[in-house]
Design a protein around this motif. Structure first.
Motif, PDB file in Angstrom:
ATOM      1  N   LEU A 176       0.663  -1.065   0.049  1.00  0.00           N
ATOM      2  CA  LEU A 176      -0.005  -0.129  -0.127  1.00  0.00           C
ATOM      3  C   LEU A 176       0.753   1.464   0.136  1.00  0.00           C
ATOM      4  N   ILE A 177       2.142   1.074   0.876  1.00  0.00           N
ATOM      5  CA  ILE A 177       2.983   2.558   0.852  1.00  0.00           C
ATOM      6  C   ILE A 177       3.480   2.749  -0.459  1.00  0.00           C
ATOM      7  N   GLU A 178       3.717   1.541  -1.004  1.00  0.00           N
ATOM      8  CA  GLU A 178       4.401   1.653  -2.497  1.00  0.00           C
ATOM      9  C   GLU A 178       3.722   2.338  -3.647  1.00  0.00           C
ATOM     10  N   VAL A 179       2.206   1.667  -3.464  1.00  0.00           N
ATOM     11  CA  VAL A 179       1.241   2.233  -4.551  1.00  0.00           C
ATOM     12  C   VAL A 179       0.976   3.713  -4.166  1.00  0.00           C
ATOM     13  N   ASN A 180       0.866   4.170  -2.905  1.00  0.00           N
ATOM     14  CA  ASN A 180       0.670   5.399  -2.560  1.00  0.00           C
ATOM     15  C   ASN A 180       1.723   6.388  -2.921  1.00  0.00           C
ATOM     16  N   ASN A 181       3.035   5.996  -2.968  1.00  0.00           N
ATOM     17  CA  ASN A 181       4.249   6.420  -3.632  1.00  0.00           C
ATOM     18  C   ASN A 181       4.038   6.749  -5.025  1.00  0.00           C
ATOM     19  N   GLN A 182       3.317   5.699  -5.872  1.00  0.00           N
ATOM     20  CA  GLN A 182       3.280   5.815  -7.164  1.00  0.00           C
ATOM     21  C   GLN A 182       2.072   6.924  -7.318  1.00  0.00           C
ATOM     22  N   LEU A 183       1.039   7.008  -6.565  1.00  0.00           N
ATOM     23  CA  LEU A 183       0.208   7.855  -6.795  1.00  0.00           C
ATOM     24  C   LEU A 183       0.463   9.188  -6.329  1.00  0.00           C
ATOM     25  N   GLY A 184       1.829   9.517  -5.622  1.00  0.00           N
ATOM     26  CA  GLY A 184       2.139  11.077  -5.383  1.00  0.00           C
ATOM     27  C   GLY A 184       1.347  11.502  -4.306  1.00  0.00           C
ATOM     28  N   LEU A 185       0.798  10.580  -3.365  1.00  0.00           N
ATOM     29  CA  LEU A 185       0.019  11.202  -2.199  1.00  0.00           C
ATOM     30  C   LEU A 185       0.722  12.128  -1.233  1.00  0.00           C
ATOM     31  N   VAL A 186       1.793  11.831  -0.601  1.00  0.00           N
ATOM     32  CA  VAL A 186       2.556  12.511  -0.039  1.00  0.00           C
ATOM     33  C   VAL A 186       2.999  13.820  -0.614  1.00  0.00           C
ATOM     34  N   ASP A 187       3.518  13.741  -1.941  1.00  0.00           N
ATOM     35  CA  ASP A 187       3.965  15.154  -2.530  1.00  0.00           C
ATOM     36  C   ASP A 187       2.719  16.047  -2.715  1.00  0.00           C
ATOM     37  N   PHE A 188       1.580  15.538  -3.148  1.00  0.00           N
ATOM     38  CA  PHE A 188       0.468  16.239  -3.499  1.00  0.00           C
ATOM     39  C   PHE A 188       0.012  16.910  -2.137  1.00  0.00           C
ATOM     40  N   VAL A 189      -0.177  16.250  -0.896  1.00  0.00           N
ATOM     41  CA  VAL A 189      -0.900  16.754   0.300  1.00  0.00           C
ATOM     42  C   VAL A 189       0.266  17.811   0.924  1.00  0.00           C
ATOM     43  N   VAL A 190       1.561  17.214   0.977  1.00  0.00           N
ATOM     44  CA  VAL A 190       2.353  18.272   1.555  1.00  0.00           C
ATOM     45  C   VAL A 190       2.511  19.658   0.743  1.00  0.00           C
ATOM     46  N   LYS A 191       2.694  19.562  -0.507  1.00  0.00           N
ATOM     47  CA  LYS A 191       2.838  20.698  -1.511  1.00  0.00           C
ATOM     48  C   LYS A 191       1.503  21.630  -1.152  1.00  0.00           C
ATOM     49  N   VAL A 192       0.349  21.110  -1.483  1.00  0.00           N
ATOM     50  CA  VAL A 192      -0.834  21.747  -1.221  1.00  0.00           C
ATOM     51  C   VAL A 192      -0.911  22.377   0.168  1.00  0.00           C
ATOM     52  N   ALA A 193      -0.570  21.663   1.129  1.00  0.00           N
ATOM     53  CA  ALA A 193      -0.940  22.265   2.972  1.00  0.00           C
ATOM     54  C   ALA A 193      -0.048  23.070   3.302  1.00  0.00           C
ATOM     55  N   LEU A 194       1.493  22.959   2.927  1.00  0.00           N
ATOM     56  CA  LEU A 194       2.384  23.539   3.638  1.00  0.00           C
ATOM     57  C   LEU A 194       3.039  24.857   2.719  1.00  0.00           C
ATOM     58  N   ASN A 195       3.086  24.524   1.378  1.00  0.00           N
ATOM     59  CA  ASN A 195       3.660  25.814   0.627  1.00  0.00           C
ATOM     60  C   ASN A 195       3.124  27.384   0.872  1.00  0.00           C
ATOM     61  N   THR A 196       1.841  27.446   1.290  1.00  0.00           N
ATOM     62  CA  THR A 196       1.245  28.835   1.341  1.00  0.00           C
ATOM     63  C   THR A 196       0.593  29.111   2.798  1.00  0.00           C
ATOM     64  N   VAL A 197       1.482  28.418   3.760  1.00  0.00           N
ATOM     65  CA  VAL A 197       0.967  28.752   5.034  1.00  0.00           C
ATOM     66  C   VAL A 197       1.331  29.705   5.813  1.00  0.00           C
ATOM     67  N   ASN A 198       0.509  30.514   6.639  1.00  0.00           N
ATOM     68  CA  ASN A 198       0.969  31.671   7.501  1.00  0.00           C
ATOM     69  C   ASN A 198       2.021  31.200   8.532  1.00  0.00           C
ATOM     70  N   PRO A 199       2.949  32.120   9.025  1.00  0.00           N
ATOM     71  CA  PRO A 199       3.936  31.650   9.902  1.00  0.00           C
ATOM     72  C   PRO A 199       3.442  31.295  11.360  1.00  0.00           C
ATOM     73  N   ALA A 200       2.364  31.981  11.865  1.00  0.00           N
ATOM     74  CA  ALA A 200       1.747  31.620  13.165  1.00  0.00           C
ATOM     75  C   ALA A 200       1.115  30.290  12.856  1.00  0.00           C
ATOM     76  N   LEU A 201       0.809  29.846  11.778  1.00  0.00           N
ATOM     77  CA  LEU A 201      -0.179  28.825  11.678  1.00  0.00           C
ATOM     78  C   LEU A 201       0.669  27.364  11.113  1.00  0.00           C
ATOM     79  N   LEU A 202       1.885  27.829  11.187  1.00  0.00           N
ATOM     80  CA  LEU A 202       2.926  26.633  10.650  1.00  0.00           C
ATOM     81  C   LEU A 202       2.813  25.214  11.582  1.00  0.00           C
ATOM     82  N   PRO A 203       2.922  25.598  12.918  1.00  0.00           N
ATOM     83  CA  PRO A 203       3.086  24.477  13.670  1.00  0.00           C
ATOM     84  C   PRO A 203       1.972  23.623  13.820  1.00  0.00           C
ATOM     85  N   VAL A 204       0.739  24.357  13.963  1.00  0.00           N
ATOM     86  CA  VAL A 204      -0.743  23.342  13.830  1.00  0.00           C
ATOM     87  C   VAL A 204      -0.852  22.881  12.807  1.00  0.00           C
ATOM     88  N   THR A 205      -0.533  23.537  11.492  1.00  0.00           N
ATOM     89  CA  THR A 205      -0.420  22.940  10.005  1.00  0.00           C
ATOM     90  C   THR A 205      -0.025  21.804   9.786  1.00  0.00           C
TER      91      THR A 205
END
Length: 458
Positions: A328-357
């Motif tokens: 399952l981890i292997e197919v998640n890697n092929q789907l780009g699950l981690v890259d998709f979620v991390v790039k969407v969530a963390l790259n536009t975050v406010n500094p004060a909200l970074l820890p909770v994000t």
């Protein structure tokens, strides 16, 4: 690598839905894996099947897979040897003199889980083997036992600076330039106070055990079943068991000595600390069993090796689920699950909200992907530069990230720690998830509030 965006979330959703419907871990995992490879293959069944085979080959060739499978198999053999020698029953009889009430057995399990802090795998496998007999006699449901065992597994290993977790995570902090000039070990110690989820997950357990916080939801029903009907197993867990042995009848005329359990377990713990490899400890412990049990005439040479093989056989369903979870981890890697979620969530975050994000996003990603140390290796190089660029406290962000990884290990039903905790308590992964998830959300919510508050303050 091709990215699939929101489609990468489908396997996780499939697993959760079918786990709640079927209460069967294997079926849920298999359907999740199958849906993932079908998406990667753009709906072509034959291509999806070939992708599954390639993923299976990739997983089976990985040295980490081999390490985990050998570890689990050897521990199954060690537990079988200790059971057949009467050592487990002897230790249980010893604990009866100390843990005389139901609450005492619950708190005793919690304390033992904290003591076995060296390695999360060792914790998951050893604690339940030591206490499940006495908790059964006090009518503690196996679901509750699994919750306590896993609540003192990855979480305790995260907040103790001399565990396998701290060694790995401190190295990741150094690579991400989050040490603030300290050594990796010292930097990790500075981050420990900010691992709010790990602290809360450990400290809330005795509050449930002592009924300071009342149980609710499926766990409450499981405990009522055990107390009122004397059924410590759920129907799903009982159906998965080949046999529930009557230990007392089996060893009625045989001396059951606690040291036949304690000595091998101490050998595992000591050599794991010295060598930093639990496999060496397990091989040595099995050797110690051979030297101890044969002179006591507890078993013959042939019976000794029969028990070794029987222990491996008992762990086979667990090994299959571990392999499937890695696929399952292997197919998640092929789907780009981690890259998709991390790039969407963390790259536009406010500094004060970074820890909770960081905590919420990486926590949910850890829960969804079933990847922990691998996820940490991906996330630290992203979080480190972000924290530096936004001027956010490095130790706070590192604490949030380690807490998030610990959350995934605590509740993801196809994580290796949950698989092992479920196997050692003889409950199913799906039953563990169904009963423990509502309880786990309390420390998760409180930790999120603390990260939000400190992010705003600091």
């Amino acid at each position: 690598m091709e990215t699939f965006g929101l489609l990468s979330l489908i396997p996780v959703i499939v697993i959760l839905v079918f786990a709640l419907i079927t209460k069967d871990t294997f079926i849920s995992l298999f359907l999740g894996v199958a849906s993932g490879f079908i998406i990667v293959a753009h709906g072509h069944p034959l291509t999806a099947f070939n992708g599954f085979l390639d993923g299976l080959y990739t997983v089976m060739k990985d040295h980490n897979t081999a390490w985990v499978l050998i570890l689990c198999g050897l521990f199954g053999s060690l537990v079988m040897l200790m059971q057949e020698s009467g050592g487990v029953l002897g230790f249980s009889n010893l604990t009866h003199k100390v843990l005389k009430t139901r609450k005492a057995s619950l708190i005793g399990t919690w304390i033992l889980g904290i003591i076995v802090f060296v390695d999360d795998y060792l914790n998951s496998l050893a604690v339940a083997a030591a206490v499940r007999d006495i908790t059964d006699k006090h009518k503690v449901s196996r679901e509750m036992l699994a919750y306590i065992v896993n609540s003192t597994g990855v979480t305790v290993c995260a907040i103790v600076p001399i565990s396998t977790w701290s060694a790995f995570m401190s190295a990741q902090m150094e690579k991400a330039h989050m040490t603030e000039g300290f050594s990796p070990a010292t930097a990790y110690v500075h981050a420990i106070p900010f691992m709010f989820y790990a602290w809360l997950a450990v400290l809330i357990v005795p509050l449930f055990c002592l009924k300071i916080i009342p149980l609710f939801g499926p766990m409450k029903k499981a405990e009522e079943r055990a107390l009122k009907k004397g059924q410590v197993f759920s129907e799903a867990s009982k159906a998965a068991l080949v046999e529930i042995p009557d230990e007392e009848k089996k060893f009625a005329n045989i001396p059951c000595r606690a040291f036949n359990f304690l000595v091998p377990m101490l050998v595992v713990a000591a050599l794991t600390i010295i060598t930093e490899d639990i496999l060496i400890g397990l091989f040595a412990a099995i050797g110690v069993c051979f030297v101890m049990y044969l002179p006591q005439r507890l078993m013959t040479v042939q019976k000794f090796f029969d028990n070794v093989m029987n222990g491996l056989v008992d762990m086979f369903p667990t090994l299959v689920i571990i392999v499937l979870s890695y696929v399952l981890i292997e197919v998640n890697n092929q789907l780009g699950l981690v890259d998709f979620v991390v790039k969407v969530a963390l790259n536009t975050v406010n500094p004060a909200l970074l820890p909770v994000t960081i905590f919420i996003v990486i926590g949910l990603l850890s829960f969804a992907s079933g990847s922990f140390w691998g996820l940490a290796a991906i996330a630290f190089p992203i979080v480190g530069p972000l924290a530096s660029a936004l001027g956010v406290n490095n130790f706070l962000c590192a604490g949030a990230l380690v807490s998030a990884i610990a959350f995934g290990g605590h509740i993801c039903m196809y994580s290796d720690t949950v698989i092992l905790a479920s196997a050692s308590t003889q409950t199913t992964n799906a039953e563990y998830f169904r009963t423990s998830a509502p309880l786990v959300m309390i420390p998760f919510g409180l930790a999120a509030i603390l990260y939000l508050a400190l992010g705003l303050i600091l």
